[in-house]
Design an enzyme around this catalytic site. Structure first.
Site, short mmCIF file in Angstrom:
data_model
loop_
_atom_site.label_atom_id
_atom_site.label_comp_id
_atom_site.label_asym_id
_atom_site.label_seq_id
_atom_site.Cartn_x
_atom_site.Cartn_y
_atom_site.Cartn_z
N CYS A 115 -32.10 22.59 37.16
CA CYS A 115 -31.42 22.09 35.87
C CYS A 115 -29.91 22.83 35.75
O CYS A 115 -28.85 22.50 35.42
CB CYS A 115 -31.90 21.98 34.48
SG CYS A 115 -33.58 21.31 34.68
N HIS A 151 -26.07 22.51 34.56
CA HIS A 151 -25.99 22.92 33.14
C HIS A 151 -26.27 24.64 32.92
O HIS A 151 -26.90 25.27 32.03
CB HIS A 151 -27.14 22.18 32.25
CG HIS A 151 -27.01 20.87 32.34
ND1 HIS A 151 -25.97 20.12 31.73
CD2 HIS A 151 -27.43 19.81 33.20
CE1 HIS A 151 -25.98 18.85 31.88
NE2 HIS A 151 -27.15 18.62 32.92
N ARG A 154 -33.40 10.61 29.37
CA ARG A 154 -32.24 11.31 29.83
C ARG A 154 -32.56 12.19 30.91
O ARG A 154 -32.08 12.51 32.09
CB ARG A 154 -31.75 12.38 28.36
CG ARG A 154 -30.44 13.15 29.12
CD ARG A 154 -29.31 12.55 29.67
NE ARG A 154 -29.34 12.77 31.22
CZ ARG A 154 -28.51 12.43 31.87
NH1 ARG A 154 -27.34 11.93 31.77
NH2 ARG A 154 -28.43 12.90 33.31
N CYS A 188 -31.89 12.55 34.90
CA CYS A 188 -31.54 13.83 35.69
C CYS A 188 -32.39 14.33 36.71
O CYS A 188 -31.91 14.44 37.83
CB CYS A 188 -31.62 15.12 34.39
SG CYS A 188 -30.47 15.43 33.27
#
Lengths: 278, 203
Positions: free
Chosen positions: A186, A190, A235, A239
């Protein structure tokens, strides 16, 4: 000599102006693109024109519909604030539920209530977990309805129970876990502020604060490009798709752990949902 | 370290009742979650989320390896690079542009036949004419020209595309060759996109 110096300075100046011109043109182009995206966001961010509210209405009807072997509604379902109490429930999810002795997000808890209170066969509900052409999702509608009941409230992550603490620690680890054919985690997208993929801005979830607050405060959201109300389960599914990871199990504890981590980063973020996004 | 501090601070701020931040999750617990999240996928897909030594270490240290770890990773990853047998690392820049611009392939929504792209533009600025570029990686505009189109620099770029961590341990860039994501021809084409004087990257 003076003449030569001046001419050289003049050339440098001309070159500098030319380069600045190129840079300005590129920046201007970029600014225009960003302004255009911003204008589009403002245009679609009108609650009166947000189809996500149709999902809220459908969710409200579903909440009071009698279903399952016991032919009862979900109205006795305890989402953490007491049976049937919806105001502010979403702001404190995911959380530990003593009756199940598990930490659950809203979707896991709704499935649990369907199974325990309604004795509903949830296979079909899970099959329709993500809406699409010809597929209406009960889960999307219920989440829209229930999350909307926390509008104007702030995320208050629950981390007092040992299992909530475990979820948070695991969520943080999963957030940083690199794997797969592209070595992604992730954090790849991010982990820093002010970055973007192509022209898409990326919220930084590696620290608590504004990015996480604004993002968490605006989910669930109506995705214009998908014509669907989408939840955080969807979501994160998307991802993992983009990360070239396998399909994560819907309502699995890994997804909930990541959600626990994200609401902790977004603590204090004000909930305004369903929002509307690209 | 900073990230750890920030995370700890966030935990403390978010819950006044919490006297101290919980210790990081132990690997066995994390693995339990990982296994349950992907319990129903095929063995082939399961293999994708098994970490190799480098992925595991970079995850554990949050991409901030110690100098000793950094050196060990670079030494190990560098050995994996396989150069084209004929030593030529420059392919066709036009084909390379397609590789750089394409972000499909390898996703669970793709098929085995879906074209796999390098998706360079997702993270890097390249040709000045392309304004839709990401900023996760450094700008590569004019890269070949900046490197004076030197053959050894082209070879280094090919090696970096093949295995970025043979240069920079815990780099966020995918190890395109090592992970068999791009073919040798695709990597040669991308290298040409960076190094051909006629490529829009250098215009």
């Amino acid at each position: 000599m003076v003449h030569y110096r001046m001419r050289r300075a003049g050339l440098w100046l001309a070159a500098a102006i030319a380069m600045a011109g190129v840079a300005t043109a590129t920046v201007a182009q970029q600014d225009d693109a960003e302004k255009e995206i911003e204008r589009y966001r403002a245009m679609i961010n009108d609650p009166m024109a947000n189809p996500g509210y149709l999902a809220v209405d459908r969710g409200e009807a579903l909440w009071s519909s009698k279903r399952g072997a016991r032919n009862v509604s979900l109205e006795a379902c305890d989402l953490g604030e007491g049976p049937g109490k919806l105001d502010g429930a979403y702001a404190k999810l995911p959380r530990h539920f003593a009756d199940a002795d598990r930490v659950m997000d809203l979707e896991q808890r709704l499935i649990w209530c369907m199974q325990k209170l309604q004795e509903l066969d949830t296979a079909d509900v899970v099959k329709r977990r993500f809406g699409g052409p010809g597929v209406q999702s009960d889960m999307q509608d219920l989440v829209a309805f229930i999350a909307n009941k926390s509008n104007g409230m702030k995320y208050q992550p629950q981390v007092s129970h040992p299992k909530e603490k475990e979820m948070l620690a695991v969520g943080e680890a999963l957030f940083h876990r690199r794997a797969g054919v592209n070595d992604f985690s992730c954090t790849t997208c991010h982990g820093e502020s002010g970055k973007r993929i192509r022209l898409q801005g990326l919220p930084n979830f590696s620290k608590a604060g504004k990015d996480a607050q604004e993002t968490m405060g605006s989910w669930p959201t109506y995705r214009v490009s998908q014509s669907q109300l989408r939840t955080m389960q969807h979501r994160l599914w998307d991802c993992y798709r983009q990360m070239r990871h396998p399909i994560p199990e819907y309502g699995s504890d890994g997804i909930t752990a990541l959600t626990v981590y994200m609401v902790n980063m977004g603590a204090g973020g004000e909930i305004t949902v369903p929002s509307i996004k690209r | 370290m900073m990230k750890t501090l920030a995370f700890t601070a966030a935990l403390l701020l978010s819950s006044p009742a919490l006297a101290q931040a919980p210790a990081g999750a132990d690997p066995a617990t994390v693995n339990r979650y990982v296994e349950s999240m992907w319990a129903k996928v095929s063995d082939e897909w399961k293999a994708r989320v098994k970490q190799d030594e480098t992925q595991a270490l970079c995850s554990e240290v949050r991409n901030n390896p110690s100098q000793a770890q950094f050196d060990a990773i670079v030494a190990r990853e560098k050995l994996t690079v396989v150069f084209p047998a004929d030593g030529k690392v420059l392919g066709d820049w036009k084909a390379g542009e397609k590789v750089a611009n394409t972000g499909t392939g390898g996703q669970f929504s793709d098929t085995a036949e879906t074209y796999k792209g390098g998706n360079c533009y997702a993270c890097h600025q390249m040709a000045p004419k392309e304004v839709s570029y990401g900023t996760l990686g450094p700008s590569l505009t004019g890269y070949g020209k900046l490197k004076s189109f030197a053959p050894e620099e082209a070879k280094a770029a090919y090696a970096k595309i093949y295995n970025a961590q043979g240069v920079m341990a815990c780099s966020q860039m995918p190890r395109f060759g090592h992970n068999r994501f791009l073919s040798e021809q695709q990597m040669k084409d991308v290298t040409a996109y960076l190094f051909d004087p006629e490529s829009p990257v250098n215009k």
